[in-house]
Design an enzyme around this catalytic site. Sequence first.
Site, PDB file in Angstrom:
ATOM      1  N   TRP A  40       0.822  -1.226   0.000  1.00 30.07           N
ATOM      2  CA  TRP A  40       0.000   0.000   0.000  1.00 30.07           C
ATOM      3  C   TRP A  40       0.847   1.264   0.000  1.00 30.07           C
ATOM      4  O   TRP A  40       0.328   2.361  -0.159  1.00 30.07           O
ATOM      5  CB  TRP A  40      -0.931   0.015   1.227  1.00 30.07           C
ATOM      6  CG  TRP A  40      -1.983  -1.044   1.215  1.00 30.07           C
ATOM      7  CD1 TRP A  40      -2.119  -2.101   0.349  1.00 30.07           C
ATOM      8  CD2 TRP A  40      -3.083  -1.175   2.146  1.00 30.07           C
ATOM      9  NE1 TRP A  40      -3.212  -2.872   0.677  1.00 30.07           N
ATOM     10  CE2 TRP A  40      -3.818  -2.325   1.784  1.00 30.07           C
ATOM     11  CE3 TRP A  40      -3.487  -0.453   3.253  1.00 30.07           C
ATOM     12  CZ2 TRP A  40      -4.953  -2.750   2.478  1.00 30.07           C
ATOM     13  CZ3 TRP A  40      -4.618  -0.863   3.961  1.00 30.07           C
ATOM     14  CH2 TRP A  40      -5.341  -2.001   3.561  1.00 30.07           C
ATOM     15  N   GLU A 197      11.575  -6.611  -9.067  1.00 32.86           N
ATOM     16  CA  GLU A 197      10.828  -5.424  -9.458  1.00 32.86           C
ATOM     17  C   GLU A 197      11.737  -4.489 -10.253  1.00 32.86           C
ATOM     18  O   GLU A 197      12.529  -3.735  -9.654  1.00 32.86           O
ATOM     19  CB  GLU A 197      10.323  -4.677  -8.224  1.00 32.86           C
ATOM     20  CG  GLU A 197       9.436  -5.499  -7.329  1.00 32.86           C
ATOM     21  CD  GLU A 197       8.552  -4.594  -6.470  1.00 32.86           C
ATOM     22  OE1 GLU A 197       7.343  -4.622  -6.672  1.00 32.86           O
ATOM     23  OE2 GLU A 197       9.094  -3.856  -5.642  1.00 32.86           O
ATOM     24  N   SER A 243       3.863  -2.592 -12.049  1.00 32.02           N
ATOM     25  CA  SER A 243       2.715  -2.353 -12.927  1.00 32.02           C
ATOM     26  C   SER A 243       1.930  -3.615 -13.269  1.00 32.02           C
ATOM     27  O   SER A 243       1.395  -3.748 -14.372  1.00 32.02           O
ATOM     28  CB  SER A 243       3.148  -1.630 -14.208  1.00 32.02           C
ATOM     29  OG  SER A 243       3.654  -0.348 -13.889  1.00 32.02           O
ATOM     30  N   GLY A 264       1.565  -2.740  -6.251  1.00 30.85           N
ATOM     31  CA  GLY A 264       1.404  -1.451  -5.606  1.00 30.85           C
ATOM     32  C   GLY A 264       0.052  -0.846  -5.933  1.00 30.85           C
ATOM     33  O   GLY A 264      -0.955  -1.112  -5.264  1.00 30.85           O
ATOM     34  N   GLY A 265       0.008  -0.042  -6.979  1.00 33.35           N
ATOM     35  CA  GLY A 265      -1.210   0.719  -7.315  1.00 33.35           C
ATOM     36  C   GLY A 265      -2.468  -0.135  -7.373  1.00 33.35           C
ATOM     37  O   GLY A 265      -3.499   0.234  -6.792  1.00 33.35           O
TER      38      GLY A 265
HETATM   39  C1  PEP Z   1       5.591  -1.775  -5.902  1.00 35.35           C
HETATM   40  O1  PEP Z   1       5.637  -0.670  -5.391  1.00 35.35           O
HETATM   41  O2  PEP Z   1       6.120  -2.725  -5.321  1.00 35.35           O
HETATM   42  C2  PEP Z   1       4.891  -1.916  -7.173  1.00 35.35           C
HETATM   43  C3  PEP Z   1       5.037  -3.019  -7.845  1.00 35.35           C
HETATM   44  O3  PEP Z   1       4.116  -0.869  -7.564  1.00 35.35           O
HETATM   45  P1  PEP Z   1       3.148  -0.838  -8.855  1.00 35.35           P
HETATM   46  O4  PEP Z   1       2.357  -2.117  -8.868  1.00 35.35           O
HETATM   47  O5  PEP Z   1       2.277   0.365  -8.643  1.00 35.35           O
HETATM   48  O6  PEP Z   1       4.022  -0.726 -10.050  1.00 35.35           O
END
Ligand code: PEP
Length: 280
Positions: A40, A197, A243, A264-265
Site C-alpha cells: 500500500w 521489481e 505495474s 502497488g497501485g
Molecule cells: C511496488 O511498489 O512494489 C509496485 C510493484 O508498484 P506498482 O504495482 O504500482 O508498479
Amino acid sequence: MANRAVIDMWGNSRTPERHRKNRKRHTMTAPRRPLIAGNWKMNGLQEDGLTLASAVGEFMKSQGAAGFEMLVCPPFTLIGAVGQAITGSGVKLGAQDCHPAAKGAHTGDISAAMLADAGCSHVLVGHSERRTDHGESDDLVNAKAVAAHNSGLSAVICIGETEAERDGGKTLDVVKSQIAGSVPGSATPANTVLAYEPVWAIGTGRTPTVQEVQEVHAFIRAELAAKLGRDAADGIRLLYGGSMNPGNARELLALADVDGGLIGGASLKPDDFAAIALSC
Ligand code: PEP
C-alpha cells in the site's frame, strides 16, 4: 527442471500455459503456492484503509480453499486495525520495512519483533523506493532480512534494475550482485520470498515482456541455487512486481518461475487486487 527448460527464452514461442504445465511436471519439491502481495506504500487513513482491508478479507473468505495466498502490507499506522479487519479471512499481514536492530535508540524506527508482536507474518525489505529515498544498501537490506528471520517473520526481499542499468545491458549483473548482497545465508522457502521489481516498471504502467521476466526469474533461481542449494532455490517463491494489473497478470503469473506478484497501485483497488489473484 522447470527453470532449465525455459531459461533460454528470448524469442521462444512457448506460451505461458505451456510454462505452467512445465512447472507442474518438472518441479521436484513441494509446489510453490502463488502469493499475491499488496504494497500500500504511504497510502491509507483509517477509514479507507479499513474499507480496503475488509474488502480483501471478504474476497479471500469467498474463495474457500484458494490456490493462492494473499498478503497486505499497509503503512505502520494501520497494521493493528488492518490485522483486526482481516482476522479469520486467511489474508496475511505484512509491513513495508523494519530496522535491523531488535530494539534500542532508533527514533522513528520499527523493529521486526514489534511487527511480529503486532500480528505481522511478513515484512518487505529493500524496496527500490527505500533503496532510493533512504540510500539503503544491500548490506543493510541483508541485515533487515536477518532481523525479520530472527523475529519469525518472512522477509520479502526486493531487487531489480534501474532503466539505465537495463538500457546498459546490466540487468542480470545487477540482480546477481543484489542477490549476493541482500539475501542472507539463513534464507529458506519458509522465511524468504524474493520480489523482482524492475525499478522502471514500478508505477509507470510499463512492464518487461513475459520472455524477459521469465529469463530474469530463471536467472534469479539459478543464483539462489548456487548460494543456498537447489532445494531452497526450488522452494523460494519469486514474485514479479512492477505495474501488474488485471490486464497483464494472467500471462505474468503463468510463467514457470513467477510464483506471484508484488502489487502497488492495483492493490489499492479491491476489485483489481481480487482480479489479479483470480489470474493465478
Ligand atoms: C511496488 O511498489 O512494489 C509496485 C510493484 O508498484 P506498482 O504495482 O504500482 O508498479
